[in-house]
Scaffold this active site. Sequence first.
Site, PDB file in Angstrom:
ATOM      1  N   GLU A 103       0.816  -1.228   0.000  1.00 35.41           N
ATOM      2  CA  GLU A 103       0.000   0.000   0.000  1.00 35.41           C
ATOM      3  C   GLU A 103       0.842   1.267   0.000  1.00 35.41           C
ATOM      4  O   GLU A 103       1.887   1.314   0.644  1.00 35.41           O
ATOM      5  CB  GLU A 103      -0.818   0.070   1.292  1.00 35.41           C
ATOM      6  N   CYS A 342      -3.820   2.424   8.195  1.00 40.17           N
ATOM      7  CA  CYS A 342      -2.758   1.476   7.896  1.00 40.17           C
ATOM      8  C   CYS A 342      -3.260   0.064   7.554  1.00 40.17           C
ATOM      9  O   CYS A 342      -3.900  -0.585   8.374  1.00 40.17           O
ATOM     10  CB  CYS A 342      -1.898   1.418   9.157  1.00 40.17           C
TER      11      CYS A 342
END
Length: 354
Positions: A103, A342
Amino acid sequence: MPHPTTADPSPSVAPIPLLGASLPELTRWVQLQGQPAYRGQQLHEWIYRHGARSLADISVFPKSWRAGLANIPVGRSLVHHRSAAPDGTVKYLLELADGCIVETVGIPSGKRLTVCVSSQVGCPMACDFCATGKGGFIRNLERHEIVDQVLTVQEDFQQRVSNIVFMGMGEPLLNTEQVLQAIQILNQDVGIGQRSMTLSTVGIPGHIRRLASHELQVTLAVSLHASNQALREQLIPSAHHYPLEALLEECRDYVQLTGRRLSFEYILLAGLNDRPGHALELASHLKGFQSHVNLIPYNPISEVDYQRPTPQQIQDFLDTLKKRHVAASVRRSRGLVADAACGQLRASQVKATG
Ligand code: SAH
């Protein structure tokens, strides 16, 4: 790492993939291909400034040479998924050469464009409130895979990246070698000031002190999240092996050795670590510390049922710290709709596809 010796003054040859190589390395590489040295400068510009994904795209190279370069890997990832939030935050899932997914988030704010980069695929720290931690650990990222994240955001936004935060997936201090190299490349080759970079760590014994010896200009952020050892152990499994006092001692040494202020991150979880007593306890630890506390209201993840405190509770916590002369602010949540906490986007994608 072997140190260069005076017996070998020639610059090393660019490694493959080329992303991550310095100008002298790229110059040497083109010369070994029988090309003049100035093509090294061109290659450097095309990789770092124009974001070339294939050497065959470098139109300033002679056609005859270019054709033979198409299969030499530059080291760029593919955008596997992109999702934009109404506030302009864009989250990417990038596919690496071995198929791993990582990511990255681009966060625009006026003239600033911040990239939140990952340092590992997954994370072994398993913090209880973190989506990445719930997904386990796969591997460390290589330096070019970190640099690539920044180039990808820059290219997509058509805007120069101004700031970098190592707050994506992973624990950077478990991948220090590659992270330090990436910082150097982002600084020297991509042209982003070290002072505009922040490295966030949950703390690995001995590593913060060691980092001080590298004399970086980067800001260090330490994920504290708790005002006492018992609470920290409840949230962060690795805290069992790292007493809060030892962590704070290392942070104190870091400030003394580097002369740089550091940041503490404190995620606010309703009823758990956000009571006035916690704020007072935190303030007592940080009294006289050259630091700044970033309060992070919890971003809900599906795997656990922690709650985000109310705006009033957040404000009260902040006020209590300030009254005790602890510099603090609340970090605005960005990109909630883009699953930007996150590890969240990757978790939701993996669920959707598998
Ligand atoms: N391993 C490093 C960097 C990755 S996490 C570290 O722990 O610092 C970066 C920041 O995101 C950390 O401060 C972490 O606590 C925060 N974070 C993780 N999950 C979150 C959530 N669900 N809501 C809000 N912040 C979160």
